[in-house]
Every structure is written in C-alpha cells, then in structure tokens.
Design a protein around this motif. Structure first.
Motif, mmCIF file in Angstrom:
data_model
loop_
_atom_site.group_PDB
_atom_site.id
_atom_site.type_symbol
_atom_site.label_atom_id
_atom_site.label_comp_id
_atom_site.label_asym_id
_atom_site.label_seq_id
_atom_site.Cartn_x
_atom_site.Cartn_y
_atom_site.Cartn_z
ATOM 1 N N ILE A 790 36.370 44.620 31.915
ATOM 2 C CA ILE A 790 36.771 45.540 32.987
ATOM 3 C C ILE A 790 38.255 45.869 32.825
ATOM 4 O O ILE A 790 38.676 47.019 32.999
ATOM 5 N N ALA A 791 39.027 44.878 32.459
ATOM 6 C CA ALA A 791 40.475 45.089 32.398
ATOM 7 C C ALA A 791 40.876 45.999 31.232
ATOM 8 O O ALA A 791 41.799 46.800 31.374
ATOM 9 N N GLY A 793 38.692 47.993 29.260
ATOM 10 C CA GLY A 793 37.798 49.100 28.948
ATOM 11 C C GLY A 793 36.447 48.617 28.455
ATOM 12 O O GLY A 793 36.330 47.550 27.860
ATOM 13 N N VAL A 794 35.456 49.402 28.734
ATOM 14 C CA VAL A 794 34.080 49.045 28.407
ATOM 15 C C VAL A 794 33.488 50.137 27.516
ATOM 16 O O VAL A 794 33.656 51.329 27.790
ATOM 17 N N THR A 830 32.002 49.498 39.176
ATOM 18 C CA THR A 830 33.052 49.595 40.188
ATOM 19 C C THR A 830 32.488 49.238 41.564
ATOM 20 O O THR A 830 32.876 48.264 42.181
ATOM 21 N N ARG A 860 30.100 42.301 38.465
ATOM 22 C CA ARG A 860 29.893 43.648 38.996
ATOM 23 C C ARG A 860 28.472 44.138 38.744
ATOM 24 O O ARG A 860 27.865 44.773 39.606
ATOM 25 N N ALA B 48 41.878 49.125 33.228
ATOM 26 C CA ALA B 48 41.112 49.518 34.422
ATOM 27 C C ALA B 48 41.975 50.441 35.289
ATOM 28 O O ALA B 48 43.194 50.361 35.288
ATOM 29 N N ARG B 49 41.341 51.332 35.972
ATOM 30 C CA ARG B 49 42.092 52.294 36.777
ATOM 31 C C ARG B 49 41.369 52.495 38.113
ATOM 32 O O ARG B 49 40.193 52.150 38.250
ATOM 33 N N VAL B 51 39.495 54.437 40.791
ATOM 34 C CA VAL B 51 38.613 55.594 40.830
ATOM 35 C C VAL B 51 38.240 55.862 42.280
ATOM 36 O O VAL B 51 38.149 54.942 43.101
ATOM 37 N N ALA B 466 38.641 52.238 44.182
ATOM 38 C CA ALA B 466 38.383 50.886 43.698
ATOM 39 C C ALA B 466 38.821 50.819 42.249
ATOM 40 O O ALA B 466 38.894 51.841 41.556
ATOM 41 N N LEU B 467 39.095 49.623 41.814
ATOM 42 C CA LEU B 467 39.515 49.441 40.439
ATOM 43 C C LEU B 467 38.273 49.465 39.554
ATOM 44 O O LEU B 467 37.379 48.630 39.698
ATOM 45 N N GLY B 468 38.213 50.453 38.691
ATOM 46 C CA GLY B 468 37.052 50.587 37.814
ATOM 47 C C GLY B 468 37.474 50.554 36.365
ATOM 48 O O GLY B 468 38.606 50.897 36.028
ATOM 49 N N PRO B 469 36.576 50.153 35.490
ATOM 50 C CA PRO B 469 36.924 50.086 34.065
ATOM 51 C C PRO B 469 36.933 51.473 33.445
ATOM 52 O O PRO B 469 36.301 52.408 33.955
ATOM 53 N N HIS B 470 37.641 51.594 32.357
ATOM 54 C CA HIS B 470 37.576 52.806 31.544
ATOM 55 C C HIS B 470 36.323 52.679 30.676
ATOM 56 O O HIS B 470 36.196 51.748 29.889
ATOM 57 N N VAL B 471 35.408 53.595 30.864
ATOM 58 C CA VAL B 471 34.125 53.508 30.146
ATOM 59 C C VAL B 471 34.049 54.597 29.094
ATOM 60 O O VAL B 471 34.336 55.767 29.368
#
Lengths: 934, 476
Positions: A790-791, A793-794, A830, A860, B48-49, B51, B466-471
């Motif tokens: 998560i931190a 990137g996925v 998220t 999550r 993470a950013r 969103v 919310a803090l979401g991952p960069h996918v």
C-alpha cells in the motif's frame, strides 16, 4: 574390374539373348560404351542398334562398331519404346531381350550376372542390373525402382549413396531401369512392350508395373552392374529436334500412375494428383521457379485434357492384369514417402531463402574421374592432413561453444512435465505452436481482461519456426536462449568474413561478440527479445554491407527483412538501425531508393502491433517478454553491461575500452576504426538515453528501460574497431604482440570462464508457470494478482488460466477495462465496498491472489465484502475468492482483425519470395557447343 | 562479396588528420559525463496518496435516535437494519430497510432505528457520510446520556477505560456490514498486565448481522480494563457501550480513540466536572514515561505530578487528574517515549459519566448534529489550538435540507482551549447541524448535556478522503 567370376548354372543350356541398343546424340559416351560392350565375357546372341536421329559422331561410331546391317535408323522424335520395338521386331527369336542405352557402360560380367538371376525361376520376367553413376563410378543410382502415389520416381537410395555392397542381394522390385533391362521375350510380346504414350520417361516403371500386374516378377541382379550417365535426365544430351519437352517427364509420371491404378483408388488418385499438381505450381511460383510451374501445368493439361486417352490406356493395360493391387502393393512406395520428400523440399527452399549470402556448391557429383581412367572400386585413400583444429578452427570453436552452452545451461534442460523455460522477463512458452498461430489470427485473445489488440509480430515468426516442433514450442525458446552464444557466434563470424581475412582474430572477435550477449545479463534475466535481436544483428549488418558493396533492390529488400526480424523482437533496433541507415544515406553509401525500400519493407513487415508503439515512442524499449525494469548505471553501460542479475563483472569490459582507444592509433586503419567508433557511439548514446530515462507502460506503470541491445552495439563497435586495427599488428615484434594478445584475450576468456562458472540461471529457470497457484487455474474465472505494498504502490495483473505465454504479455488490453480495474482495485484497497467486488466479477475475475502479501494490503482486502478467504499455496501468500459469479462478457475485436495477420503473413511471404533469386533451367547444349570433358 | 578495406574504400587511402582520433573519444566522454550528470533513472516512487472516496458506509447501534447526514449532498443512500445475533452460528434474519434514513441523500435524516445495528451506505464522490446516535440509556444500563458517532470499518479500535465488573460493564458492539463472515480478536489489559481472556480470539460475526460481546464473557470481574479489537477479516465496525451502576453511574457509547502513539491530544474536558480520570495503556514492551500538558483557557501548563507518569509495559494505568488541572474546560496533550493509548473519563456528578477520547488534529470537515434526542438543543464546542500558531475555525450552520443558514469564524489561540457556545457563535435557529472546518492544528469535541447528564462527541473529520495505494494494471 574386380568382380569375382560367378558360377553360371545356365551355361549348359545357354539362353539366347537379343540386345537392343538405342542411341540418340550419344557421341560423347559411345566410345566408352562400345568399348565396354566389346569386352563382355558372355555376349548377346544377336544385336540390333537403333539410331534415333543422331546428328553427332555417334552414328559413325555405331556403324564402325556394329556394321551397317545391324543398324536401323529412326526419325527424330521417335520415343525410346518405339525404337526398342523396332529393334525387337527385327531381331531373330531369342529367349531374352537386353535393352541398352548409349550412355550406359557395362562390365564384362554384366549380362552373365543378369542371366544368373533371370534363370532362377520361370516367373521372373524382367531383371535389372545395379546401376552406378557415371562418371563417379562409386555412387549408386538405382538398384530397382518404384513409384510413389504422387508420381515420383523412387529409388530408395540416399542421394550420392556410395556402393559398398549394402544392396547386393537379389530382390523383387516393381521395376528396373531400361538401361540394362533384361526381359523375357515372351512376356515382352504378351504385354506389347513399352507404352507408346511414354516416349522417354517412366516407360520402365510403367512396364514393370504391368509385369507385376500380369503375375510376373521383376528382380534386381546386383551381380550385373552398369554405369549410367543419365544423359537425358540430367539434360546433358545435346538437344535435337523432336526431343521430348521437359514437361513430358511430369506428364509421364501422371500418365503412369493414372493408367495403372485400379479400383476405387483411381478416382481418389485423379483428384489427389490434380490438387497436388496445383499445390506444386504454387510451390514452384513461391520458390521463383516459373519454368517448373509451367511444366507442371503443361503436364496437367496433357493428362486431364485427354481423359479418353487415359481411359483407353487404362483399359488396354487391364487386359493383361492377373493380380490385384493388394498383391503388388508391397512393391510400391509407402504412403508417407511423398510427404517426407515434400518436407525435405520445403526445408531446402526455406534454407535457400533465408541464407544471407549466396553459397555455391559443386553439386553432389564430381566430374574428375572418368570411366577407364579409374576402376569403379579404386578409391583413393585421402591423406588425413593437418588436425581438425588447424583445418577447421571455427568448426572446433563452435563445437566448444556448444559444449560450453550445455554446461552453462545446466539445470535448464529437461525438467518436469509442463515445465518451460521462464523467469525474469521471459514468460512461459505455449503448450503447442498452435498457441502462437492462434494469437495471430484470433479476434479475442485468451488473456485476462480479454485483449483484442493486434498480436505482436514476433509471435508470428515464432509460430513459423516452432511449427516443425508443434508439441514442443518451448524448444525454440530454449535453443535461442541457452545456445545464444554459439548462435550469435555463427552470425558474427559470417559477418567477420567481410571484415577481415585474418582467421584467428576473426574467431576471437566472433566469440567475443557472442559472449557479450550473455555478459549483459540478457540470458539470465530472460531477455528473449534482446537475445534474438543480438543473434540477428550481425546478419543485419552483414546484409547492409552487402548493400553498400552491391546496391541492388533485392539486397535492400533482404536488409529490410532482417531488420524487421530483429526489430520485431527488440523494437529499439528500429531507431538504432534508422540512425545507421540515415548515416549510410548521408555519406551516399546507399542510394535513396534502396534506403526507402529497406525502411519501407521493415515498417510494412513489422505490422500494426509495432506501429502502435509509435504512439508512445519510449515504448520502443519494451522487447519481447515482460517489461522488467533495467538496472544499468552509467558505468555499467560504458563497460558493456546492462545491469541486474546475471551480468558479467564490469571490469572485464574495461579492457575492451582501452583496446578500442589504442585502435585509434594505427594510421592505416584509422578511417575504418573511426567508422566503428561512430557505430559504437550510436549504441552508447542510445544506452545512456535509456539508462537515464523511464518509459511509461500501459496501465500507468513507469520503469527504467533495459538497454541490452544498445550496450552490445557499443561493445560490438569497439570490438570491431580493435579487430580492424589488429591487422596492423601482423608482423609486429613479439615483445609487442604477446602482451597485446594477452590483453585482448582477457575479455573473451574472462567472460567465458565467468559464463561457465555462473551459468545462465537465476532468475531464468525451468519450471511450470507459477503466475498463479495451480488450484486457481482450474477456477472458471480470471485471477486478480496483487503485488506490492500500500505504501509503495500495487501492481495488479489479471491472469487467465496459468498465465500469459510468450507473446501474450505484449498484447494491448482494452483501456476501458484497464481503467475500470485500476479504479476498482484502488477502491478495494482504500475503502472496499460490495459494488467494487461486483465490478471485479463483471470483468471475469473470480479470485484474488497476493503472492507475497503486504499486511496492510491483506487487511484492506479482508475488509471487502463478498470476498472469502481461501487456502493459499504458501505462508506468505493469500487467496480470496469472490462470492459472486464472474461475468463472461468478453470484449470482441472487429471481425476484420484477423485479416491484418493474414495480410502481414502475405507481406512476409512476398518479401521472402522477391528477395530470392529466380531459378532458371539449365540450357541444354546443342551439338557443337558440347564440351567433351574426357 | 569483397571484404571491407580497413583503410577505406579500395583504390584510395584517405589520410585523416591525427586530431580526428580524439573526436570519438571526446564525444564518448561527453556523453558519459552528461549521463553521470543526469544520473541513472530509477522507477518513480508510487507512494500511497489520498483519494476522494465515492462511497462510504457506517454502522449505528440500534435502538437509539439516529441521524444520517453528510458534508455534501450524496447521490444515493441506503439504510438497512442488521439483526443482532447471539452467537457466530446463529443465522441472522434478513436485513430490513430503514426507510427514514434511506433516500433523500441531499438531506440530514433522522429516525429511531430498530434493535441490532443500522448500516447506512451513501454514494457520491467526496460527500463525507456522517452518522450519529443519541438517547438515554435505561436505568439498568446506567441511565446516562449517549451521544456518539457511528463507526465505519476499521482495522482496529482501542478503548482505554472499560470494565467487566458487576457495576461497570462494557459491551462490544460488532457489526458485519458485508455479505461474508467477519472475525475479530479482542486483547485486554488491566492494571496488573495482560488479561488472560477466554474465547477472545476469532470472534466471528455472521454476514449481515451485529453481535454484542460482553467483556464479562471474556474476562469477568475486572473493574478496569483496556481493550484492543483487531479485525481479522471481513468488514467489521466496532463500538463499545460502557455502563456503570456504581456510585458514579452512567452510560457512554464510544468508537474508541487513537491507536498507540507518542503524541496525542484528549479534548473535551468540559468545565465543572468533579472528577476526571486519565486512562493510559502501554501495549509495548518497555515502560512508558508520559508527560501530560494541560491546555486550558489561560494557556498551557504541566500540573504537578503529571510531568512523568510511568506506565509499565503491558499495563493499564488510571490516574485521577489533580485539582491543579483546574475545573475549566481543558484539553490534555500527552507525550511519551513509547506509544500509549489515552482517554479521560469525565464524571461531573453521580448521575452520568462521559468519555473524552484522544483524537488527531482536525483534518477536514467535522459535523456536529444539533437537537439530538435526549440532549439540550445546542452543545458546547471545546476547541484547542495544538499547533505553534493560532488557528481559525469556521462554523457553518445548515438546516436539514443542507441549506446554509449562517457562518462564523472563531479564532483558537495556540496552546489554549476555547469553550465556544455554538448558540452564540452562529445563528442556529432552524439549524440541524454545524460543520466545523479548521485552518491550523485544532482538536476539539462537542459536549452535550441534559439534566446533569453529559456526553462528549470528539471532532473527527468526515471520511471524504482516504489513503489509497497507487495502483498500476500491468499487462496480461
């Protein structure tokens, strides 16, 4: 002649033999033939000589030898069978008839040997000698004949097979050659001799077939030997008016098969031979042999245009038939033989077309010894001469590279069922070559999210290459990856012939280039595109140099083809090559026309998949295989390494840089060395450009490109500069030569030792595809594979079945689905919601797999509704299954999508055909132009 | 094919000047220098950013007056009442729609929900769904005033001041908002250390159901307990109903405080409260040294005895705040060398108690419902500036149809707690709620009272982001 004196059981009641010699423009061979006939230990009872319109000295020779009363003259155009008939009718009644050609010499024991076999049984009607090649004398031409179901004359011998007594036992055959054929007179009369519709070709096979159907036997008599020049078949007989046309050979084949085939098979043969003939016409046209194609059409017209003639001949032959097809079936060629011949012929054509330069051979027959100057069995013992290493050092080097490749690839051969070479950037191979074919023509690709884009061009090339090994296409990948060093060495050495005549430096250079491929780490990292491109690159350069030396549009075309092959696997070759082509154009070493042809052909052959890359030029760096990021530093690039796992120690490359700098010193070679430096600088510029930038991939990912190809261009340029400057060292004092030689060998020897010590595995491995656990591949839907944290990137990958095979990874995915999945995975990780999971199901996903799960990611996903935890394959992986059924609404491409692949295939075929030389039939010499080689 | 003449084309031998040999070397050196200057590229970081959320849901304990709202009009809203089940093997009844809370996503809705739990789901990007419950507990449950937010799904929740004794009972309210079973583990601490609880691991809540777990069923007889609920899987919301029937009786409902941290604030210490008890939990492996700073209306100070509170590892410690803290509105600032959990139990008199939870500085928009059942119409707002500079807080009053009625800005001085009367700060006639936005670092809570009963509602930003991952979706 060393034939042993046989015992002749027929001597007490000597059978009478009438000999018939048919001559036509045979003056070139008759002196030896007549001399051999005069030395027979058992001579025929009566002689008849038929001269068919000879205009050379043959008629005079015959008259001098036999006397005018034994000679009959037939007009030009009289067929062999008709001539024999004339002779037989004028002969006094004899027990046997012996047929002779004017280009066939006999041994003193030939007739006796034939009679030995002929008199062993009353049902033997025809006996044929062992036929050896004249003038080589040692090679077998025929020991009996048969015919295939496609009408091919079949001897059962290998081309150029030497006579070592391996066929020296009498046996029943379908037919024997009319040269030296001994025929029981009563049978000849009963069957009416040769078919009058067969003036020259296939008359012997037709007669033998009829003999067999009439209940008689045809035997070979190896104790009787003749030497046959095959003047008519080889078209060395001076041409005369009325001679059969070339197409009549094929006509005779079709006529023979159709008039002797009986029962229901006849209708099948009528259709099959017609379809086969049309296929042969296409084949001849593809192989650029229009004359043979015309002959085939003429023959078809002559046979199928006169059905009444065929039916009449068939009825006539059936009158004497007393045995069924089944009873004589064993005398005919097996059914699979035509297909093997077809495969052999196809391979010959392909090899001829892809060969980068013309190779001339002396053919399979030598013209050195002639009859009389050397005995048939007098074989010269060759002196062993110098060792193989001195005579064929490159052959030995290649052999050693092959052995070394086996050693370096330890653990990567064999493996479990279903295992494939994979790892790093290399996906698994498909189960069959059909996977690559399907990829080219299917509207909707069987990949996660249902790709509908154009298939990569390299998949089509792999499909063609892998078709002969249909059930093991991984073999192609294995050979290219694990034997990349000898393969690159072979292509480099061929290029090296153009660069230097000095063999040792050329071999070291070629091996150095080959090892540079593996030294970059390309093999260990599974960079399949790089490996193939670097194997092909020397051919591209070779062809480009040919274009410079011999500017012809066919060479430009060929350059375009090879350039397209390399660029199909590693698209970065296209811009690098374009810089090179523009350089040649700017210096006026190639014409504008040739440059346009080359570049145009390359673009056309690369097809729409590559054109799509033009939209995002930085994706030229993405080669065949996964776009695994590169790790090259600037120092790595300068020292000829592309970074990452499996790259050779960088300091080894420092030696080459130093030598390349020294190569600038010699004045005489400086222009050429500077050109090599120019090429090297182009490679260096591209490599640095790649190492210092990132490329954007579909789906929003950005990676540092892999720069293996330009790095090797840089290394190869420097290496070639050293090679060209090395000739200035020839004759240099030993005190200078020895240390430079040692330094020059540091890189190839050091790299070679490193290669052997490290091997080429890790991450390359031989394993079953493991993109997802096996138990997930059995589920009906696709698997969403989540990697990363998560931190940081996925990465999300939607996998169908066991995962993509080589070629599928390059498919473009529908952007709307990609955006949908990206958005839903973002939400899933998220603040998940049931609707997110339903969206996943709607694109065909029914499970989620995290192979090396991040605890935060796990928490999550755990929070998502409609997801059930399932058992995973390891402690660090997690699997969730969707509680809602996966949807099946796959995207479909336009119906015409497959046409683009067909057009591409046609373009490749057309380019290959156009670049091949046109085959011309050898023009038969007319009398007076004949060159007597005696 | 002729060979390449190393000296140039056949027939001529061009003579090249010696300096030319330096050109490729210079070009190569220049290229390398440029490359070194630029440096090798690396794959760009994809941290993470934040969103903007386009949907959200929360679960409100049933049987209470419930307010469902949002900071911006939503596009769709649903509300379903999930039945309560007694055990994990129970088959829950089918969820029922709570029509008063569903629909009309552009308004703040009110309803008294059935027993169990009511799950409200809203669609709409950045709408920030908010839910509140209020009411008075029955006498057996302490008879106190309850005002609390409705929790969304969280990974874990911390409750520092609970109990499982005969007169201090705490009950976990677990709601599974998903269609698949959820599970959680409860860890407990008391003043002696970690409590060896029974059946506290893998507590399963069936899909679409709520479940009440009395702490007494896990560890009976503990007057003081701290609990940590960890969601193992599934979509689970957690809140705690805390009741006391002792001398200081009362009821409170809480969503829990912040996870263990080294720096935190506990706002909402309203004025006039007789007894304030600070609860500290140290789940770590080493003793924590905690410094308590009071942010009062007059400034910040460290009361005597609170400058170095030791909390031994794995233990709960309760400290009655000394009189030196004062009786005015205050906020506690806690700093410690190891992460701890903190909360304050407020006991204004013997009728009711409230709980002040630790909160992060307000980052976004918080909502304060007005006119809650069982409360005075208007709560007081306790704001504290926790940054280095003064902050401003914007208060905007809206009616139930989300029409803005009035707006005011309050300046909150750094290091001080400001007791704001909402009724005076903004015109609240006809208002259904007030939105609070802060510029600067501000923590706060709304304090509700009614006839001596008290409840504290911490200011928490509505879940807009919310803090979401960069996918990245990589190829097939």
């Amino acid at each position: 002649m060393d034939e042993e004196e046989p015992k002749h059981p027929w001597l007490p009641s000597r059978p009478t033999v009438g000999a018939v010699l048919v001559a036509h423009q045979g003056g070139r061979w008759l002196p030896k033939v007549l001399s051999s006939l005069a030395d027979m230990e058992y001579a025929p009872t009566a002689w008849r000589v038929i001269d068919v319109g000879s205009t050379d000295r043959g008629a005079d020779l015959l008259r001098d030898s036999f006397g005018a009363d034994r000679i009959m003259y037939a007009g030009s155009g009289t067929g062999f069978g008709e001539a024999v008939r004339m002779g037989v009718e004028s002969l006094p009644p004899t027990d046997w008839i012996w047929l002779l050609h004017d280009d066939a010499a006999v041994l003193p024991s030939t007739l006796a040997g034939l009679l030995d076999e002929a008199t062993t049984s009353d049902d033997i009607a025809v006996v044929g000698p062992k036929v050896r090649e004249w003038p080589s004398l040692k090679r077998l031409l025929e020991v009996g004949l048969t015919i295939t179901s496609t009408g091919a004359r079949e001897t059962g011998l290998e081309p150029g097979e030497p006579d070592a007594g391996q066929h020296d036992w009498p046996r029943d055959v379908l037919a024997v050659n009319s040269a030296g054929m001994l025929i029981r007179r009563s049978v000849w009369d009963e069957l009416g001799g040769f078919d009058p519709d067969l003036p020259l070709h296939f008359d012997d096979i037709d007669f033998g077939w009829r003999v067999a159907r009439a209940g008689y036997r045809t035997r070979t008599a190896p104790n009787g030997t003749i030497f046959h020049a095959e003047a008519s078949r080889r078209r060395v007989r001076p041409h005369a008016v009325g001679d059969p046309k070339p197409w009549e050979a094929r006509h005779a084949a079709l006529h023979t098969v159709l008039t002797n085939t009986t029962g229901p098979r006849w209708a099948w043969q009528v259709v099959r031979l017609f379809v086969g003939a049309m296929a042969r016409v296409i084949g001849f046209l593809v192989a650029k042999d229009p004359e043979s194609a015309g002959d085939e059409l003429q023959a078809v017209r002559a046979v199928y245009g006169h059905p009444r003639r065929i039916l009449e001949a068939k009825r006539r032959k059936a009158l004497h038939a007393r045995r069924s097809h089944r009873e004589i079936k064993h005398l005919l060629a097996p059914f699979w033989l035509p297909y093997r011949h077809g495969l052999d012929a196809t391979m010959d054509v392909v090899v001829g077309l892809v060969r980068p330069e013309t190779v001339e051979t002396v053919g399979r027959r030598s013209s050195a010894p002639v009859l009389g100057s050397q005995g048939p069995d007098d074989a010269d013992d060759l002196d062993d001469g110098p060792s193989l290493l001195r005579r064929r050092p490159w052959l030995v080097a290649v052999f050693l590279l092959l052995v070394a490749s086996f050693f370096a690839g330890r653990g990567l051969f064999g493996g479990l069922d279903g295992a494939s070479l994979l790892g790093g950037a290399l996906p698994a191979s498909p189960d069959t070559a059909g996977g690559w074919w399907r990829l080219m023509v299917e509207r909707q690709h069987e990949v996660g999210l249902g790709g509908t884009g154009f298939a990569p061009t390299f998949a089509g090339l792999l499909a063609v290459v892998a078709t002969p090994v249909w059930f093991g296409p991984g073999l192609v990948v294995t050979v290219l990856m694990l034997f990349s060093v000898p393969l690159a060495g072979l292509t480099a050495h061929r290029l090296g012939r153009l660069l230097t005549p000095h063999r040792p430096t050329r071999i070291v250079w070629a091996i150095g280039y080959a090892l540079a491929v593996v030294a970059t780490g390309a093999v260990a990292q599974g960079r399949f595109g790089t490996v193939v491109a670097l194997v092909v690159l020397p051919i591209v350069v070779n062809t480009a140099l040919q274009l410079v030396e011999r500017p012809r549009w066919q060479v430009a075309l060929r350059l375009g083809i090879w350039w397209a092959v390399a660029a199909a696997f590693a698209p970065i070759v296209l811009p690098i090559g374009l810089v090179g082509l523009l350089g040649l154009l700017a210096t006026r070493r190639v014409s504008g026309r040739d440059a346009v042809i080359t570049f145009g052909v390359t673009l056309l052959l690369l097809g729409p998949w590559t054109w799509q890359r033009a939209v995002n030029p930085w994706r030229w760096w993405w080669e065949a295989g996964y776009p695994a990021p590169g790790h090259a530093s600037v120092v790595d690039v300068v020292l000829g390494r592309a970074g990452g796992l499996g790259a050779a120690p960088a300091w080894l490359g420092a030696v080459l840089v130093v030598l390349a700098l020294l190569a600038l010193v010699p004045h005489a070679t400086r222009p050429a060395v500077l050109r090599c430096w120019l090429v090297a600088l182009v490679g260096l510029a591209f490599a640095l450009l790649g190492a210092c930038t990132t490329m954007s991939l579909p789906g929003g990912r950005e990676v540092v490109p892999w720069v293996g190809v330009p790095v090797v261009v840089w290394v190869a340029g420097l290496g070639t500069a050293v090679l060209l400057a090395a000739r200035e060292l020839i004759g240099a004092p030993r005190i200078l030569l020895v240390p430079i030689t040692i330094v020059a060998l540091v890189m190839p020897v050091g790299t070679g030792l490193w290669w052997l010590a490290r091997g080429v595995d890790d991450p390359l491995e031989r394993a079953r595809p493991d993109v997802v656990p096996a138990f997930l591949t059995a589920r009906p839907g696709d698997v969403l594979v989540l990697r990363g944290t998560i931190a940081d990137g996925v990465n999300a990958r939607v996998v169908q079945g066991a995962g993509p095979y080589l070629g599928q990874e390059a498919l473009g995915l529908p952007s709307d689905r990609v955006d949908r999945v990206r958005a839903v995975v973002e939400r899933l990780l998220t603040r998940p919601d049931a609707q997110d999971v339903r969206t996943l199901a709607s694109v065909g996903i029914d499970s989620v797999y995290a192979p090396d799960v991040d605890p935060d990611l796990e928490a999550r996903v755990d929070a998502a509704p409609l997801l059930d935890r399932a058992g995973s394959d390891s402690a660090r992986s997690r699997v969730w299954t969707l509680s809602v059924p996966a949807g099946r609404d796959e995207p479909t491409a336009a119906p015409w999508r497959w046409i683009s692949s067909v057009v591409l295939a046609v373009l490749w075929l057309a380019a290959l055909v156009l670049t091949a030389p046109v085959r011309r039939r050898r023009v038969e010499p007319t009398f007076g132009e004949e060159v007597d080689d005696e | 094919m002729s060979r390449i003449d190393p000296g140039g084309r056949a027939g001529r031998r061009p003579t090249l000047p010696g300096w030319l040999m330096a050109v490729p070397v210079a070009v190569a050196a220049g290229a390398v220098a440029l490359g070194l200057l630029v440096g090798p590229a690396s794959s760009p970081a994809t941290p993470a950013r934040e969103v903007r959320l386009d949907r959200g849901s929360y679960a409100c304990p049933g049987g209470l007056a419930t307010v469902a709202g949002q900071v911006a009009p939503a596009s769709e809203a649903t509300a379903q009442s999930f039945p309560a089940v007694r055990s994990e093997s129970s088959v829950p009844a089918k969820a029922r729609s709570v029509t008063q809370l569903a629909g009309r996503p552009g308004t703040w809705r009110r309803a008294t929900t059935p027993a169990g739990s009511t799950v409200v789901t809203q669609l709409g990007r950045g709408t920030g769904p908010l839910g509140f419950v209020s009411g008075r507990a029955s006498q057996p449950d302490g008879g106190g005033l309850v005002v609390a937010g409705c929790p969304g799904v969280a990974d874990d929740a911390w409750f520092p001041s609970l109990g499982s004794g005969s007169k201090h009972q705490s009950t976990l309210l677990l709601t599974n908002t998903a269609d698949t079973p959820a599970a959680a583990t409860v860890d407990l601490w008391n003043t002696e250390g970690v409590v060896d609880a029974i059946d506290n691991e893998g507590i399963v809540v069936p899909a679409g159901a709520s479940r009440r777990i009395r702490l007494a069923d896990l560890a009976a007889g503990e007057k003081q307990l701290a609990a940590h609920v960890t969601r193992l899987r599934g979509a689970l919301t957690v809140s705690v109903l805390d009741t006391s029937t002792a001398v200081y009786r009362g009821t409170d409902l809480t969503m829990g405080g912040m996870a263990p941290t080294r720096r935190q604030w506990v706002p909402g210490l309203s004025a006039g409260v007789k007894r304030r008890t600070l609860s500290l939990v140290n789940p770590g492996q080493t003793t924590a040294r905690v410094k308590v700073t009071v942010l009062s209306a007059r400034g910040r100070f460290v009361p005597e005895g609170l400058s170095d509170l030791k909390v031994r590892s794995g233990r709960l410690r309760e400290v009655t705040l000394p009189a030196s803290v004062g009786s005015g509105a205050a906020t506690l600032q806690l700093t410690s060398d190891v992460p701890v959990v903190a909360g304050v139990r407020l006991e204004p008199d013997t009728v009711d108690f409230a709980r002040a939870e630790s909160v992060p500085p307000l980052d976004g928009t918080a909502g304060i419902p007005l006119g809650l059942a069982g409360t005075n119409r208007t709560p007081r707002l306790l704001l504290a500036g926790v940054g280095a500079k003064d902050s401003s807080v914007e208060l905007t009053a809206y009616d139930a149809s989300m029409k803005r009625l009035d707006r005011a800005t309050v300046t909150v001085r750094a290091g001080r707690t400001q007791d704001v009367s909402l009724a005076k700060a903004v015109k609240i006639d006809g208002a259904a709620y007030v939105l609070v936005r802060a510029t600067g670092d501000v923590v706060g809570a709304a304090s509700y009272t009614n006839s001596g009963r008290v409840a504290s509602l911490p200011l928490l930003a509505a879940p807009v982001r919310a803090l979401g991952p960069h996918v990245s979706v990589v190829g097939p």
